[in-house]
Scaffold this motif. Structure first.
Motif, PDB file in Angstrom:
ATOM      1  N   ASP A  57      14.000   4.091   5.788  1.00 47.46           N
ATOM      2  CA  ASP A  57      14.284   5.376   6.693  1.00 47.46           C
ATOM      3  C   ASP A  57      13.288   5.777   7.367  1.00 47.46           C
ATOM      4  O   ASP A  57      13.407   6.112   8.606  1.00 47.46           O
ATOM      5  CB  ASP A  57      15.262   6.381   6.073  1.00 47.46           C
ATOM      6  N   GLU A  58      12.139   5.868   6.577  1.00 47.51           N
ATOM      7  CA  GLU A  58      10.791   6.582   7.477  1.00 47.51           C
ATOM      8  C   GLU A  58      10.328   5.639   8.576  1.00 47.51           C
ATOM      9  O   GLU A  58       9.973   6.048   9.617  1.00 47.51           O
ATOM     10  CB  GLU A  58      10.013   6.880   6.297  1.00 47.51           C
ATOM     11  N   ALA A  59      10.467   4.198   7.956  1.00 44.66           N
ATOM     12  CA  ALA A  59       9.940   3.273   9.257  1.00 44.66           C
ATOM     13  C   ALA A  59      10.812   3.372  10.374  1.00 44.66           C
ATOM     14  O   ALA A  59      10.236   3.033  11.438  1.00 44.66           O
ATOM     15  CB  ALA A  59       9.884   1.790   8.447  1.00 44.66           C
ATOM     16  N   ALA A  60      12.065   3.239  10.066  1.00 48.38           N
ATOM     17  CA  ALA A  60      13.151   3.310  11.267  1.00 48.38           C
ATOM     18  C   ALA A  60      12.857   4.513  12.208  1.00 48.38           C
ATOM     19  O   ALA A  60      12.799   4.488  13.439  1.00 48.38           O
ATOM     20  CB  ALA A  60      14.370   3.185  10.818  1.00 48.38           C
ATOM     21  N   ASP A  61      12.613   5.569  11.611  1.00 48.16           N
ATOM     22  CA  ASP A  61      12.089   7.064  12.280  1.00 48.16           C
ATOM     23  C   ASP A  61      10.755   6.974  12.917  1.00 48.16           C
ATOM     24  O   ASP A  61      10.471   7.739  13.919  1.00 48.16           O
ATOM     25  CB  ASP A  61      12.463   8.201  11.293  1.00 48.16           C
ATOM     26  N   HIS A  62       9.881   6.547  12.335  1.00 47.38           N
ATOM     27  CA  HIS A  62       8.754   6.285  12.584  1.00 47.38           C
ATOM     28  C   HIS A  62       7.915   4.889  12.950  1.00 47.38           C
ATOM     29  O   HIS A  62       7.175   4.453  12.198  1.00 47.38           O
ATOM     30  CB  HIS A  62       7.801   7.289  11.608  1.00 47.38           C
ATOM     31  N   PRO A  63       7.960   4.151  14.047  1.00 48.64           N
ATOM     32  CA  PRO A  63       7.499   3.099  14.240  1.00 48.64           C
ATOM     33  C   PRO A  63       6.121   2.970  14.050  1.00 48.64           C
ATOM     34  O   PRO A  63       5.496   1.748  13.864  1.00 48.64           O
ATOM     35  CB  PRO A  63       7.948   2.719  15.814  1.00 48.64           C
ATOM     36  N   GLU A  64       5.334   3.761  14.006  1.00 54.22           N
ATOM     37  CA  GLU A  64       3.970   3.880  13.900  1.00 54.22           C
ATOM     38  C   GLU A  64       3.458   4.234  12.497  1.00 54.22           C
ATOM     39  O   GLU A  64       2.149   4.577  12.339  1.00 54.22           O
ATOM     40  CB  GLU A  64       3.182   4.752  14.860  1.00 54.22           C
ATOM     41  N   LEU A  65       4.152   4.224  11.488  1.00 51.43           N
ATOM     42  CA  LEU A  65       4.022   4.401  10.197  1.00 51.43           C
ATOM     43  C   LEU A  65       2.867   3.700   9.607  1.00 51.43           C
ATOM     44  O   LEU A  65       3.139   2.508   9.777  1.00 51.43           O
ATOM     45  CB  LEU A  65       5.289   4.359   9.279  1.00 51.43           C
ATOM     46  N   VAL A  66       2.032   4.308   8.872  1.00 51.25           N
ATOM     47  CA  VAL A  66       0.911   3.687   8.084  1.00 51.25           C
ATOM     48  C   VAL A  66       1.247   4.108   6.668  1.00 51.25           C
ATOM     49  O   VAL A  66       1.864   4.989   6.258  1.00 51.25           O
ATOM     50  CB  VAL A  66      -0.432   4.078   8.673  1.00 51.25           C
ATOM     51  N   TYR A  67       0.454   3.442   5.786  1.00 51.10           N
ATOM     52  CA  TYR A  67       0.571   3.816   4.427  1.00 51.10           C
ATOM     53  C   TYR A  67      -0.244   5.215   4.210  1.00 51.10           C
ATOM     54  O   TYR A  67       0.242   5.912   3.618  1.00 51.10           O
ATOM     55  CB  TYR A  67      -0.051   2.774   3.455  1.00 51.10           C
ATOM     56  N   GLU A  68      -1.386   5.328   4.597  1.00 53.59           N
ATOM     57  CA  GLU A  68      -2.315   6.352   4.762  1.00 53.59           C
ATOM     58  C   GLU A  68      -2.875   6.762   6.096  1.00 53.59           C
ATOM     59  O   GLU A  68      -3.794   5.737   6.614  1.00 53.59           O
ATOM     60  CB  GLU A  68      -3.430   6.103   3.773  1.00 53.59           C
ATOM     61  N   ALA A  69      -2.665   7.905   6.597  1.00 54.08           N
ATOM     62  CA  ALA A  69      -3.253   8.319   7.842  1.00 54.08           C
ATOM     63  C   ALA A  69      -4.803   8.584   7.613  1.00 54.08           C
ATOM     64  O   ALA A  69      -5.350   9.143   6.885  1.00 54.08           O
ATOM     65  CB  ALA A  69      -2.484   9.477   8.436  1.00 54.08           C
ATOM     66  N   ARG A  70      -5.351   8.516   8.633  1.00 50.04           N
ATOM     67  CA  ARG A  70      -6.862   8.819   8.823  1.00 50.04           C
ATOM     68  C   ARG A  70      -6.938  10.524   8.681  1.00 50.04           C
ATOM     69  O   ARG A  70      -5.802  11.105   9.199  1.00 50.04           O
ATOM     70  CB  ARG A  70      -7.580   8.340   9.938  1.00 50.04           C
ATOM     71  N   ARG A  71      -7.865  10.723   7.956  1.00 47.15           N
ATOM     72  CA  ARG A  71      -7.956  12.281   7.974  1.00 47.15           C
ATOM     73  C   ARG A  71      -8.198  13.024   9.251  1.00 47.15           C
ATOM     74  O   ARG A  71      -9.023  12.522  10.122  1.00 47.15           O
ATOM     75  CB  ARG A  71      -9.402  12.542   7.145  1.00 47.15           C
ATOM     76  N   GLY A  72      -7.403  14.037   9.305  1.00 50.30           N
ATOM     77  CA  GLY A  72      -7.449  14.607  10.502  1.00 50.30           C
ATOM     78  C   GLY A  72      -6.483  14.157  11.557  1.00 50.30           C
ATOM     79  O   GLY A  72      -6.118  14.910  12.695  1.00 50.30           O
ATOM     80  N   SER A  73      -5.958  12.938  11.473  1.00 47.41           N
ATOM     81  CA  SER A  73      -4.843  12.623  12.362  1.00 47.41           C
ATOM     82  C   SER A  73      -3.267  13.152  12.132  1.00 47.41           C
ATOM     83  O   SER A  73      -3.326  13.561  10.931  1.00 47.41           O
ATOM     84  CB  SER A  73      -4.817  11.054  12.541  1.00 47.41           C
ATOM     85  N   HIS A  74      -2.761  13.109  12.842  1.00 49.35           N
ATOM     86  CA  HIS A  74      -1.098  13.422  12.911  1.00 49.35           C
ATOM     87  C   HIS A  74      -0.223  12.291  12.884  1.00 49.35           C
ATOM     88  O   HIS A  74       0.933  12.481  12.946  1.00 49.35           O
ATOM     89  CB  HIS A  74      -0.689  14.505  13.849  1.00 49.35           C
ATOM     90  N   GLN A  75      -0.798  11.130  12.505  1.00 51.75           N
ATOM     91  CA  GLN A  75       0.195  10.085  12.473  1.00 51.75           C
ATOM     92  C   GLN A  75       0.980  10.014  11.202  1.00 51.75           C
ATOM     93  O   GLN A  75       0.583  10.093  10.211  1.00 51.75           O
ATOM     94  CB  GLN A  75      -0.848   8.690  12.439  1.00 51.75           C
ATOM     95  N   PRO A  76       2.190   9.673  11.314  1.00 52.28           N
ATOM     96  CA  PRO A  76       2.715   9.475   9.972  1.00 52.28           C
ATOM     97  C   PRO A  76       2.574   8.674   8.969  1.00 52.28           C
ATOM     98  O   PRO A  76       2.246   7.664   9.368  1.00 52.28           O
ATOM     99  CB  PRO A  76       4.372   9.343  10.671  1.00 52.28           C
ATOM    100  N   ALA A  77       2.405   9.158   7.857  1.00 50.53           N
ATOM    101  CA  ALA A  77       2.117   8.176   6.833  1.00 50.53           C
ATOM    102  C   ALA A  77       3.292   8.196   5.654  1.00 50.53           C
ATOM    103  O   ALA A  77       3.711   9.165   5.415  1.00 50.53           O
ATOM    104  CB  ALA A  77       0.861   8.650   6.132  1.00 50.53           C
ATOM    105  N   LEU A  78       3.196   6.848   5.059  1.00 52.96           N
ATOM    106  CA  LEU A  78       4.174   6.547   4.088  1.00 52.96           C
ATOM    107  C   LEU A  78       3.634   7.587   2.587  1.00 52.96           C
ATOM    108  O   LEU A  78       4.634   8.167   2.180  1.00 52.96           O
ATOM    109  CB  LEU A  78       4.212   5.336   3.482  1.00 52.96           C
ATOM    110  N   LEU A  79       2.527   7.678   2.333  1.00 54.17           N
ATOM    111  CA  LEU A  79       1.882   8.359   1.311  1.00 54.17           C
ATOM    112  C   LEU A  79       1.118   9.561   1.533  1.00 54.17           C
ATOM    113  O   LEU A  79       0.390   9.616   2.640  1.00 54.17           O
ATOM    114  CB  LEU A  79       1.017   7.458   0.642  1.00 54.17           C
ATOM    115  N   ALA A  80       1.098  10.557   0.771  1.00 55.23           N
ATOM    116  CA  ALA A  80       0.346  11.785   1.100  1.00 55.23           C
ATOM    117  C   ALA A  80      -0.174  12.182  -0.426  1.00 55.23           C
ATOM    118  O   ALA A  80       0.318  11.925  -1.548  1.00 55.23           O
ATOM    119  CB  ALA A  80       1.556  13.107   1.474  1.00 55.23           C
TER     120      ALA A  80
END
Length: 111
Positions: A57-80
């Motif tokens: 569901d997350e991948a369908a909602d966020h085509p730019e999903l990564v496992y871990e976003a770079r610090r300070g970015s607002h990219q959607p990440a699977l893991l927090a």
């Protein structure tokens, strides 16, 4: 275990390897659970399936999903981070190392 799942950006492409995830990774996890405490098998299987569905569901909602976003970015990440209190962080709360899992305890030695 799954070469297609290795890159950070692969989090968005789970649909391409979800069958392998269920066929290869799920049985390994459940076999380990069986070896440790087979009474936890059903709950672990349900948790695994719920996580995979949430990931899809997350991948369908966020085509730019990564496992871990770079610090300070607002990219959607699977893991927090488990202790991440940022309200904009929506990833799965994750302990990053065994040092995070190990709880401290106080020992009182009575002589």
């Amino acid at each position: 275990m799954l070469p297609a799942a290795r890159p950070n950006e692969a989090a968005a492409h789970i649909a391409g390897f979800v069958d392998d995830l269920n066929a290869l990774v799920r049985p390994c996890i459940l076999a380990r659970v069986d070896a440790v405490n087979d009474l936890e098998r059903k709950a672990t299987a349900q948790s695994f399936d719920q996580f995979v569905q949430w990931w899809l569901d997350e991948a369908a909602d966020h085509p730019e999903l990564v496992y871990e976003a770079r610090r300070g970015s607002h990219q959607p990440a699977l893991l927090a981070g488990f202790d991440d209190e940022d309200p904009e962080t929506a990833g799965w709360s994750t302990l990053w190392s065994l040092r995070d899992v190990d709880a401290e305890s106080t020992l009182f030695l009575e002589l």
